[in-house]
Design an enzyme around this catalytic site. Structure first.
Site, PDB file in Angstrom:
ATOM      1  N   SER A 113       0.800  -1.212   0.000  1.00 22.50           N
ATOM      2  CA  SER A 113       0.000   0.000   0.000  1.00 22.50           C
ATOM      3  C   SER A 113       0.840   1.272   0.000  1.00 22.50           C
ATOM      4  O   SER A 113       1.643   1.492  -0.888  1.00 22.50           O
ATOM      5  CB  SER A 113      -0.955  -0.035   1.191  1.00 22.50           C
ATOM      6  OG  SER A 113      -1.834   1.042   1.124  1.00 22.50           O
ATOM      7  N   HIS A 114       0.687   2.081   1.050  1.00 17.48           N
ATOM      8  CA  HIS A 114       1.333   3.382   1.115  1.00 17.48           C
ATOM      9  C   HIS A 114       2.740   3.292   1.702  1.00 17.48           C
ATOM     10  O   HIS A 114       3.416   4.311   1.829  1.00 17.48           O
ATOM     11  CB  HIS A 114       0.487   4.298   1.987  1.00 17.48           C
ATOM     12  CG  HIS A 114       0.185   3.676   3.319  1.00 17.48           C
ATOM     13  ND1 HIS A 114      -0.693   2.624   3.435  1.00 17.48           N
ATOM     14  CD2 HIS A 114       0.671   3.900   4.551  1.00 17.48           C
ATOM     15  CE1 HIS A 114      -0.740   2.236   4.701  1.00 17.48           C
ATOM     16  NE2 HIS A 114       0.082   3.002   5.397  1.00 17.48           N
ATOM     17  N   ASP A 277      -2.375   6.471  -3.578  1.00 21.42           N
ATOM     18  CA  ASP A 277      -1.238   5.841  -2.894  1.00 21.42           C
ATOM     19  C   ASP A 277      -0.592   4.743  -3.727  1.00 21.42           C
ATOM     20  O   ASP A 277      -0.893   4.589  -4.908  1.00 21.42           O
ATOM     21  CB  ASP A 277      -1.694   5.281  -1.539  1.00 21.42           C
ATOM     22  CG  ASP A 277      -2.605   4.082  -1.709  1.00 21.42           C
ATOM     23  OD1 ASP A 277      -3.309   4.015  -2.723  1.00 21.42           O
ATOM     24  OD2 ASP A 277      -2.604   3.200  -0.824  1.00 21.42           O
ATOM     25  N   ASP A 279      -0.913   1.508  -4.080  1.00 21.31           N
ATOM     26  CA  ASP A 279      -1.719   0.535  -4.815  1.00 21.31           C
ATOM     27  C   ASP A 279      -3.047   1.105  -5.312  1.00 21.31           C
ATOM     28  O   ASP A 279      -3.910   0.355  -5.776  1.00 21.31           O
ATOM     29  CB  ASP A 279      -1.962  -0.709  -3.963  1.00 21.31           C
ATOM     30  CG  ASP A 279      -2.721  -0.404  -2.676  1.00 21.31           C
ATOM     31  OD1 ASP A 279      -2.589   0.720  -2.165  1.00 21.31           O
ATOM     32  OD2 ASP A 279      -3.438  -1.289  -2.185  1.00 21.31           O
ATOM     33  N   ASP A 281      -5.647   2.646  -3.845  1.00 22.02           N
ATOM     34  CA  ASP A 281      -6.959   2.596  -3.185  1.00 22.02           C
ATOM     35  C   ASP A 281      -7.225   3.811  -2.294  1.00 22.02           C
ATOM     36  O   ASP A 281      -8.358   4.055  -1.904  1.00 22.02           O
ATOM     37  CB  ASP A 281      -7.174   1.279  -2.412  1.00 22.02           C
ATOM     38  CG  ASP A 281      -6.094   0.983  -1.396  1.00 22.02           C
ATOM     39  OD1 ASP A 281      -5.186   1.831  -1.228  1.00 22.02           O
ATOM     40  OD2 ASP A 281      -6.145  -0.099  -0.781  1.00 22.02           O
ATOM     41  N   ARG A 282      -6.181   4.587  -1.975  1.00 23.08           N
ATOM     42  CA  ARG A 282      -6.410   5.785  -1.148  1.00 23.08           C
ATOM     43  C   ARG A 282      -6.529   7.027  -2.017  1.00 23.08           C
ATOM     44  O   ARG A 282      -6.076   7.025  -3.162  1.00 23.08           O
ATOM     45  CB  ARG A 282      -5.230   5.987  -0.191  1.00 23.08           C
ATOM     46  CG  ARG A 282      -5.071   4.872   0.796  1.00 23.08           C
ATOM     47  CD  ARG A 282      -3.977   5.190   1.784  1.00 23.08           C
ATOM     48  NE  ARG A 282      -3.933   4.163   2.804  1.00 23.08           N
ATOM     49  CZ  ARG A 282      -3.441   4.319   4.018  1.00 23.08           C
ATOM     50  NH1 ARG A 282      -2.929   5.477   4.370  1.00 23.08           N
ATOM     51  NH2 ARG A 282      -3.449   3.326   4.876  1.00 23.08           N
ATOM     52  N   LYS A 376     -11.468  -0.010  -1.285  1.00 28.10           N
ATOM     53  CA  LYS A 376     -11.553   1.435  -1.429  1.00 28.10           C
ATOM     54  C   LYS A 376     -10.889   1.799  -2.745  1.00 28.10           C
ATOM     55  O   LYS A 376     -10.129   1.016  -3.293  1.00 28.10           O
ATOM     56  CB  LYS A 376     -10.909   2.141  -0.240  1.00 28.10           C
ATOM     57  CG  LYS A 376      -9.479   1.773   0.071  1.00 28.10           C
ATOM     58  CD  LYS A 376      -9.097   2.428   1.387  1.00 28.10           C
ATOM     59  CE  LYS A 376      -7.651   2.189   1.754  1.00 28.10           C
ATOM     60  NZ  LYS A 376      -7.440   0.890   2.412  1.00 28.10           N
TER      61      LYS A 376
HETATM   62  C1  G16 Z   1      -5.289  -0.342   5.289  1.00 29.43           C
HETATM   63  C2  G16 Z   1      -6.694  -0.811   5.488  1.00 29.43           C
HETATM   64  C3  G16 Z   1      -7.550   0.327   5.958  1.00 29.43           C
HETATM   65  C4  G16 Z   1      -6.961   0.961   7.187  1.00 29.43           C
HETATM   66  C5  G16 Z   1      -5.536   1.381   6.919  1.00 29.43           C
HETATM   67  C6  G16 Z   1      -4.838   1.852   8.166  1.00 29.43           C
HETATM   68  O1  G16 Z   1      -5.241   0.545   4.221  1.00 29.43           O
HETATM   69  O2  G16 Z   1      -7.229  -1.349   4.292  1.00 29.43           O
HETATM   70  O3  G16 Z   1      -8.809  -0.181   6.210  1.00 29.43           O
HETATM   71  O4  G16 Z   1      -7.714   2.057   7.583  1.00 29.43           O
HETATM   72  O5  G16 Z   1      -4.801   0.282   6.441  1.00 29.43           O
HETATM   73  O6  G16 Z   1      -4.779   0.789   9.053  1.00 29.43           O
HETATM   74  P1  G16 Z   1      -3.927   0.883  10.375  1.00 29.43           P
HETATM   75  O7  G16 Z   1      -4.472   2.056  11.122  1.00 29.43           O
HETATM   76  O8  G16 Z   1      -4.153  -0.429  11.072  1.00 29.43           O
HETATM   77  O9  G16 Z   1      -2.499   1.116   9.994  1.00 29.43           O
HETATM   78  P2  G16 Z   1      -4.163   0.355   3.081  1.00 29.43           P
HETATM   79  O10 G16 Z   1      -4.388   1.502   2.149  1.00 29.43           O
HETATM   80  O11 G16 Z   1      -2.846   0.406   3.799  1.00 29.43           O
HETATM   81  O12 G16 Z   1      -4.447  -0.990   2.501  1.00 29.43           O
END
Ligand code: G16
Length: 543
Positions: A113-114, A277, A279, A281-282, A376
Site C-alpha cells: 500500500s502506502h 497511494d 496501490d 486505493d487511497r 476502497k
Molecule cells: C489499510 C486498510 C484500511 C486501514 C488502513 C490503516 O489501508 O485497508 O482499512 O484504515 O490500512 O490501518 P492501520 O491504522 O491499522 O495502519 P491500506 O491503504 O494500507 O491498505
C-alpha cells in the site's frame, strides 16, 4: 509437467495484519518465505482447482519476481486460469474489479500500500475473496493456521512467462492470461460517472493536478483523465510507476504528497488537486488552498451522491470505520439511510456491501469506496468529486463550507507516533484499557467523559465478533478521542491518536483544525501519558 514438492519449515510471523501480510522486502526474500505464505493460501481453500485467479500488484520492487513464483505455484496447485495485469500491474481496485467481472475464486494482490518500496522498503501479499474484497478474519486466520503447520509447497518447473505482452500462455495445465490492466477498470468508471459533464468542466479552464506519486495509478489516471476525459497532457504528474516510487513515500497526505501540496497552496494554484497511494486505493482531495479531510469527504460524497449517474437513485446507507469522524452519520440521519460503524480495515465493509445494507464506505485513512468493487478506490473518489463539481458549478472549498453550514463542522485530526518501541506502546494501551471503567463522569479541561470502551464489533450479517479494535473516549458533547496501534506498519509500533470535535455554530467553523482541537490534544497526552510511553513530545505525522 514437472511439479516439484519442496520441503519447508513454518515461519512464525505470517499472521496477516489490517490488510494482508506486510513485511520488509528482505523478509520476503528469505528462502521459502513467500512460497510458504502462498502455499498456505491454497491449503486454506477448497474447490479452487480448475478455477480462475486474478494476480497483480502495485509494481513495487519484488513484484515481478513474486508474480513469476506465484504463477508457477498456482499451476502446480491446479489453478485453471490466472488473469495477470500487463507488466504485473494491477491497482487494488482494478484487481477487485477483475475478480468480480470474471467470477474468479479470488485474487492475490502484491502491495504494501502506502509503505515505501525498493530493496529496503516493504512488500506485501493480500488475498481477496470471490466478492472482490479483502479476506475476512476467518479466512486470514485459516491461512495463518496453515502457515504454522506447513511442511512442503508445490511449484512447477518452468520458464518465466513474458508479463509485458498481452495474450495467453501455458504453464503446465494452467492458462495465464496477461490482460490490459486498465481497460476493464476505466470502463467501470465510465459506467458510473457523468464523463460528458466532467469533460465539459475540464475543457472549460478548470485545472486539475493528479499526483500518482510514481505508484500504480499513473497508467489508470492517464487513460481516464488525459485520454477519455481529455484533460491536458501533464495533468497526471509522477505517472510512471517505479519500483521504489522514486524514493518517495506513496501516501497521499499533506506530509508525504508535499509536491502536490506546494502546487495547491502556491501562487496561481489549480482548482483541484488529488493524489493516490502505492496501490491506488487511497485518495487525497485538495482545492485551491484547501484540504478536504477524508472524513468530510465521505460525508460530502454521501450528501451529493444522487448527482452521480451510478447513484442517481439514491444510496442505501453509509459505513465508516470507528475512528473516522461522525460527519457521515449526520448525513445518513438526514437522508434516513443506514449508518454503520465498523472496526478499522476495509474487510469489515464487505458483508454490508454484499448484503446491500450500504452503498458508500469510508475511512479517515484516506479511503473511500462504494459497492462498485469491494476495495476502497482512489480514482473513483477523485472522479466522484469532479462529477459533483461539474454538476454543482462550485469550488471544492465552497462545496465543503456549504456542507458545514448545513450539517455542522466536525474538526478532525489523526496524530501518528510512528516507529515507536513495541512493548511500551502496548503498555500504553494496556494501562488505558485497565482504567476504562474509571473514566465515565471524569472531567478533563471542561470535557466530561460519557463513555469509555475498547471498541468491539458484531458483524450484523454473519454475527462474527471483532474485539479490542481501539480505545475510545466519548465526551458528553459528542467529541471523541480514540487510541489504536496500527496494524499495517512493519517497524516497531505506530500509535494513532484520533481527535474529533463537533462545531455547529457557523461563526466558529473557520478555525485552524489543530487550534480547534488543542484541548483534546492536551487531554490525550495527559490520559495516555504519550511522552512517558513513546518518548515523544510530538507526533511524526499529523493528518
Ligand atoms: C489499510 C486498510 C484500511 C486501514 C488502513 C490503516 O489501508 O485497508 O482499512 O484504515 O490500512 O490501518 P492501520 O491504522 O491499522 O495502519 P491500506 O491503504 O494500507 O491498505
Amino acid at each position: 509437467m514437472n511439479i516439484r514438492t519442496v520441503a519447508t519449515k513454518p515461519f512464525d510471523d505470517q499472521k496477516p495484519g489490517t490488510s494482508g501480510l506486510r513485511k520488509a522486502v528482505p523478509t520476503f526474500q528469505q528462502p521459502h518465505y513467500l512460497e510458504n505464505f502462498i502455499q498456505s493460501i491454497f491449503n486454506s481453500l477448497d474447490n479452487y482447482q480448475g478455477q480462475r485467479l486474478v494476480l497483480g500488484g502495485d509494481g513495487r520492487y519484488y513484484n515481478r519476481t513474486a508474480i513469476q513464483t506465484i504463477l508457477k505455484m498456482a499451476a502446480a496447485n491446479g489453478v485453471g486460469r490466472v488473469l495477470v495485469g500487463q507488466g504485473g500491474i494491477l491497482s487494488t481496485p482494478a484487481a477487485s474489479c477483475l475478480i468480480r467481472k470474471y467470477q474468479a475464486f479470488g485474487g492475490i494482490i502484491l502491495s504494501a500500500s502506502h509503505n515505501p518500496g525498493g530493496p529496503e522498503g516493504d512488500f506485501g501479499v493480500k488475498f481477496n475473496t470471490p466478492n472482490g474484497g479483502p479476506a475476512p478474519a476467518n479466512v486470514t486466520e485459516a491461512i495463518f493456521a496453515k502457515s504454522k503447520e506447513i511442511s512442503e509447497y508445490k511449484v512447477l518447473e518452468a520458464d518465466d512467462i513474458n508479463l509485458d505482452q498481452q495474450g495467453e500462455y501455458k504453464l503446465g495445465g494452467m492458462t495465464v492470461e496477461v490482460v490490459d490492466a486498465v481497460e476493464a477498470y476505466a470502463d467501470l468508471m465510465a459506467s458510473i460517472f457523468d464523463f460528458d459533464a466532467i469533460q465539459k468542466l475540464l475543457s472549460g479552464g478548470f485545472r486539475v493536478v493528479m499526483d500518482s506519486l510514481h505508484a500504480v495509478t499513473g497508467p489508470y489516471a492517464k487513460e481516464i483523465l488525459e485520454n477519455r476525459l481529455q484533460a491536458p497532457a501533464g495533468t497526471v504528474r509522477n505517472g510512471e510507476p517505479l519500483e521504489d516510487f522514486g524514493g518517495g513515500h506513496p501516501d497521499p497526505n499533506l506530509v508525504y504528497a508535499r509536491e502536490l501540496v506546494e502546487i495547491m497552496y502556491g501562487d496561481d494554484a489549480p482548482e483541484f488537486g488529488a493524489a493516490s497511494d502505492g496501490d491506488g486505493d487511497r485518495n487525497m482531495i485538495l482545492g485551491n488552498h484547501f484540504f478536504v479531510t477524508p472524513s468530510d469527504s465521505l460525508a460530502i460524497l454521501a450528501a451529493n451522491a444522487t448527482l452521480v449517474p451510478g447513484y442517481a437513485k439514491g444510496i442505501t446507507g453509509v459505513a465508516r470505520s470507528m475512528p473516522t469522524s461522525q460527519a457521515a452519520d449526520r448525513v445518513a440521519k438526514k437522508l434516513g439511510i443506514n449508518c454503520y460503524e465498523t472496526p478499522t480495515g476495509w474487510k469489515f465493509f464487505g458483508n454490508l456491501l454484499d448484503a446491500g445494507q450500504v452503498t458508500l464506505c469510508g475511512e479517515e485513512s484516506f479511503g473511500t469506496g462504494s459497492n462498485h468493487v469491494r476495495e476502497k478506490d482512489g480514482l473513483w473518489a477523485i472522479l466522484f468529486w469532479l462529477n459533483i463539481i461539474a454538476k454543482r458549478g462550485q469550488s471544492v472549498e465552497e462545496i465543503v463550507k456549504e456542507h458545514w453550514q448545513t450539517y455542522g463542522r466536525t474538526y478532525y485530526s489523526r496524530h501518528d507516533y510512528e516507529e515507536v518501541a513495541k512493548d511500551p506502546a502496548n503498555e500504553l494501551m494496556d494501562q488505558l484499557r485497565s482504567r476504562l471503567s474509571s473514566f465515565p463522569g471524569q472531567q478533563f479541561h471542561g470535557y466530561e467523559v460519557d463513555l469509555a470502551d475498547d471498541f468491539s464489533y458484531k458483524d450484523p450479517i454473519d454475527g462474527s465478533v471483532a474485539e479490542k479494535q481501539g480505545i475510545r473516549l466519548v465526551f458528553k458533547d459528542g467529541s471523541r478521542l480514540v487510541f489504536r496501534l496500527s496494524g499495517t506498519g512493519t517497524q516497531g509500533a505506530t500509535l494513532r491518536v484520533y481527535l474529533e470535535r463537533y462545531e455547529g455554530d457557523q461563526s466558529k467553523q473557520n478555525e485552524d483544525t489543530q487550534t480547534a482541537l488543542a484541548d483534546l490534544i492536551q487531554i490525550a497526552h495527559e490520559i495516555a501519558e504519550i511522552k512517558k510511553f513513546t518518548g515523544r513530545d510530538e507526533p511524526s505525522v499529523i493528518t
